[in-house]
Write a protein that holds these residues in place. Structure first.
Motif, short mmCIF file in Angstrom:
data_model
loop_
_atom_site.label_atom_id
_atom_site.label_comp_id
_atom_site.label_asym_id
_atom_site.label_seq_id
_atom_site.Cartn_x
_atom_site.Cartn_y
_atom_site.Cartn_z
N ASN A 367 0.81 -1.22 0.00
CA ASN A 367 0.00 0.00 0.00
C ASN A 367 0.84 1.27 0.00
N LEU A 368 2.15 1.13 -0.19
CA LEU A 368 3.07 2.26 -0.35
C LEU A 368 3.03 3.23 0.83
N ASP A 369 2.91 2.68 2.05
CA ASP A 369 2.89 3.54 3.23
C ASP A 369 4.25 3.61 3.91
N GLY A 370 5.28 2.97 3.32
CA GLY A 370 6.61 3.02 3.89
C GLY A 370 6.95 1.88 4.81
N TRP A 371 6.07 0.89 4.92
CA TRP A 371 6.30 -0.27 5.78
C TRP A 371 6.11 -1.55 4.97
N LEU A 372 7.06 -2.47 5.07
CA LEU A 372 6.99 -3.71 4.31
C LEU A 372 5.88 -4.62 4.83
N ASP A 373 5.01 -5.04 3.93
CA ASP A 373 3.96 -5.99 4.23
C ASP A 373 4.45 -7.39 3.86
N LEU A 374 3.62 -8.40 4.11
CA LEU A 374 4.03 -9.78 3.85
C LEU A 374 2.93 -10.52 3.13
N ALA A 375 3.24 -11.05 1.94
CA ALA A 375 2.30 -11.87 1.17
C ALA A 375 2.76 -13.32 1.22
N VAL A 376 1.79 -14.25 1.32
CA VAL A 376 2.10 -15.67 1.45
C VAL A 376 1.18 -16.48 0.55
N ALA A 377 1.77 -17.40 -0.22
CA ALA A 377 1.00 -18.35 -1.02
C ALA A 377 0.85 -19.65 -0.23
N ASN A 378 -0.37 -20.19 -0.19
CA ASN A 378 -0.66 -21.39 0.59
C ASN A 378 -1.29 -22.48 -0.27
N GLY A 379 -1.12 -23.71 0.17
CA GLY A 379 -1.74 -24.86 -0.48
C GLY A 379 -1.15 -26.14 0.07
N HIS A 380 -1.98 -27.17 0.21
CA HIS A 380 -1.48 -28.41 0.79
C HIS A 380 -0.76 -29.25 -0.26
N ILE A 381 -0.15 -30.35 0.19
CA ILE A 381 0.63 -31.19 -0.73
C ILE A 381 -0.16 -32.37 -1.25
N ASP A 382 -1.30 -32.67 -0.64
CA ASP A 382 -2.03 -33.89 -1.01
C ASP A 382 -3.52 -33.57 -1.08
N GLU A 383 -4.14 -33.92 -2.21
CA GLU A 383 -5.57 -33.62 -2.38
C GLU A 383 -6.46 -34.41 -1.44
N THR A 384 -5.92 -35.45 -0.79
CA THR A 384 -6.73 -36.23 0.15
C THR A 384 -6.64 -35.67 1.57
N VAL A 385 -6.03 -34.49 1.74
CA VAL A 385 -5.85 -33.95 3.09
C VAL A 385 -7.17 -33.73 3.80
N ARG A 386 -8.22 -33.41 3.05
CA ARG A 386 -9.51 -33.15 3.70
C ARG A 386 -10.07 -34.40 4.36
N ASN A 387 -9.58 -35.57 3.92
CA ASN A 387 -10.02 -36.80 4.56
C ASN A 387 -9.23 -37.10 5.83
N ILE A 388 -8.15 -36.34 6.03
CA ILE A 388 -7.26 -36.61 7.16
C ILE A 388 -7.52 -35.62 8.29
N ARG A 389 -7.60 -34.34 7.95
CA ARG A 389 -7.78 -33.30 8.95
C ARG A 389 -8.98 -32.44 8.59
N GLY A 390 -9.72 -32.08 9.59
CA GLY A 390 -10.93 -31.30 9.33
C GLY A 390 -10.70 -29.82 9.15
N ASN A 391 -9.55 -29.31 9.57
CA ASN A 391 -9.38 -27.86 9.59
C ASN A 391 -8.59 -27.31 8.41
N VAL A 392 -8.19 -28.15 7.49
CA VAL A 392 -7.43 -27.67 6.34
C VAL A 392 -7.98 -28.29 5.06
N GLY A 393 -7.69 -27.64 3.95
CA GLY A 393 -8.06 -28.17 2.65
C GLY A 393 -6.85 -28.23 1.75
N TYR A 394 -7.03 -28.81 0.57
CA TYR A 394 -5.94 -28.90 -0.40
C TYR A 394 -5.67 -27.50 -0.97
N ALA A 395 -6.71 -26.85 -1.49
CA ALA A 395 -6.60 -25.46 -1.93
C ALA A 395 -6.80 -24.56 -0.71
N GLN A 396 -5.95 -23.54 -0.58
CA GLN A 396 -6.01 -22.67 0.58
C GLN A 396 -5.86 -21.22 0.15
#
Length: 558
Positions: A367-396
């Motif tokens: 936003n050009l306010d003089g302070w560095l912000d932080l961007a992060v790309a997310n995504g799981h490694i296995d499309e079956t993760v939703r069958n393993i854990r309830g709180n995460v998905g493959y696409a994030q």
């Protein structure tokens, strides 16, 4: 029901009004311009059901000005089908900037229409001819492409001495560790893996699943010294870099003693991170444990993926971000004396990132306010993760943390539009001002999916100033140079750097946000050669080309 009746009677409304503060607008919006820009890309992981380890990691991207016309072009790295399972042909893609918001696919005419199982990319002018060359890391043989200056590239892997080395390479960067004016090359390697030695892992004992890195032995990173004649010498062992326990995915430059001797930070997956301190005699020493960067605050090795370093507190010292596995949080480290402290938990970054599996990450002033912000790309490694854990998905959802300037960050991904916060299987991430309007746009890759180009549109009227550095005694790209400015009483610093993020590279020019200020009081450039130059009273709203020893030349616009 009691709560409903209280609210309906209005008895809680004065309390709510008194304690709830409206959130400030981020001051910018993103627009997904992928399609209108002409970016038509599909990553090929080669997945055919065999669950081979490299299929989980995706590939990276880069902003680079390959034809030196002053406009950032785009490079997208790609995988390929595995031998014996050939169905289609896939190559990396080079897109030339048409200077009107669109790009043209020039892969074939540039000589880059070649198949390889590509992973990461590092861009740097290794022979100081003024033209950016491209290193593509691969599963198998890495590839070095020399820029001919005629809008084409030639494969010089064998001639450069980088051939006959097959590994599972990931991120890489160019840097001049011995300060001889020539760019040297650092390459991360992940684990000892090949299709013939793929390990059978299973969640249910019957069906094959993707293995975690614990199933494989580690592999050392590589360091190649530039001889200055187009060839490189492998100095991995003699430099102190050799470590066969590493499982490296990300690497970033650091010069925290600000003496012009670049050190390296390496993000390792399930192994301690490394901080290779430059000993100024051609060797490095791992000081990650003493520096507080090797483990989590609980003393555990996390699954480090992406990494970046940046002066996000405007102290003149770089902090560090390291993305990790889900339920591990992104690490956000500030320098306290000679050690780093992970402030993620109380900065707003920790909780917001805990349920995400982070990959690419970049510090940028969105936003050009003089302070560095932080961007992060997310995504799981296995499309079956939703069958393993309830709180995460493959696409994030990606995250974009706005920096308040008070050691606190707020995720505004859902507020900035463009579908940026839509769940994706995110991997690579890079920034660059592709439309030359003075703010930083984002390029994001996904595993086995499309790439995304997000245009940054400023809403608050904040201004910026940009610098493109050209070395003379230093390496031509001035990689390792630090630019410091003072504007409105606030001091900011940026390093010209290769690598960082995950498998990716952002543009080499540096950008400073200035809020509404129309002038910068002072600019100091510390060149890798040791030369220091300073300039006074530079106008905002434009870009300056700074050639070592020859001053700063204002450009038309950005």
């Amino acid at each position: 029901m009691a709560g409903l009746s209280l609210l309906s009677q209005g008895s809680l409304l004065p309390t709510l009004a008194a304690t709830t503060q409206p959130l400030a607008s981020p001051g910018f919006r993103f627009a997904d311009v992928t399609a209108q820009a002409g970016i038509q890309f599909q990553h090929n992981s080669g997945a055919f059901g065999g669950k081979l380890l490299p299929e989980t990691l995706g590939s990276g991207c880069a902003f680079l000005d390959y034809d030196r016309d002053g406009w950032q072009d785009i490079l997208l790295i790609n995988g390929m089908d595995w031998p014996g399972h050939k169905q289609r042909r896939s190559t990396l893609r080079l897109y030339r900037n048409n200077r009107n918001g669109t790009f043209t696919d020039v892969t074939a005419r540039a000589g880059l229409d070649q198949e390889m199982y590509g992973m990461g990319v590092a861009v740097g002018d290794y022979n100081n001819d003024g033209l950016p060359d491209i290193l593509v890391t691969c599963v198998g043989q890495n590839r070095l492409f020399h820029n001919t200056g005629k809008a084409t590239f030639v494969d010089v892997t064998k001639a450069s001495g980088l051939g006959k080395r097959e590994a599972f390479s990931t991120s890489a960067l160019w840097f001049d560790y011995d300060r001889d004016g020539l760019l040297d090359l650092f390459v991360c390697n992940y684990v000892k893996w090949s299709p013939e030695h793929d390990v059978f892992c299973s969640l249910d004992g019957k069906h094959k699943s993707y293995c975690t890195p614990e199933a494989y032995r580690g592999e050392t990173c590589w360091l190649f010294r530039n001889r200055g004649n187009g060839t490189f010498e492998d100095v991995t062992a003699s430099s102190g870099i050799f470590d066969s326990s590493s499982k490296s995915l990300g690497v970033a430059m650091l010069d925290d003693e600000q003496q012009g001797w670049p050190s390296l930070l390496v993000a390792n997956d399930t192994q301690p991170n490394k901080l290779y301190l430059n000993q100024r005699n051609g060797t490095f020493k791992d000081a990650a444990v003493e520096a507080g960067l090797a483990f989590s605050s609980e003393g555990k090795a996390r699954a480090g993926m992406g990494i970046d370093a940046g002066d996000f507190e405007n102290t003149g010292h770089s902090g560090v971000a390291i993305t990790n596995f889900d339920n591990e949080m992104t690490g956000l480290y500030e320098l306290e004396g000679k050690t780093y402290e992970d402030i993620a938990a109380h900065s707003g970054v920790g909780l917001a990132s805990k349920n995400s599996l982070g990959f690419g990450c970049v510090f940028l002033d969105a936003n050009l306010d003089g302070w560095l912000d932080l961007a992060v790309a997310n995504g799981h490694i296995d499309e079956t993760v939703r069958n393993i854990r309830g709180n995460v998905g493959y696409a994030q959802s990606p995250l974009l943390f706005l920096n308040s300037g008070k050691k606190s960050f707020r995720d505004v991904a859902a507020e900035i539009g463009g579908g940026f916060d839509q769940p994706k299987v995110g991997r690579g991430l890079a920034y660059g001002d592709f439309d030359r309007d003075g703010d930083l746009d984002l390029l994001l890759t996904t595993n086995n999916g499309p790439a995304y180009l997000y245009r940054n549109d400023q809403l608050a009227g904040n201004r910026s100033i940009r610098f493109r550095l050209v070395g003379t005694n230093s390496n031509r790209d001035a990689i390792g140079a630090t630019v410091r400015i003072v504007c409105g009483g606030i001091s900011q610093s940026r390093m010209v750097k290769s690598g960082s993020s995950y498998l990716s590279q952002s543009e080499l020019p540096v950008t400073f946000g200035l809020e509404k200020h129309d002038r910068v009081e002072s600019v100091v450039i510390a060149w890798p050669s040791g030369r220091t130059e300073d300039f006074k009273n530079l106008a905002a709203g434009r870009s300056y080309e700074c050639t070592e020893g020859k001053g700063a030349l204002p450009q038309e616009g950005y």
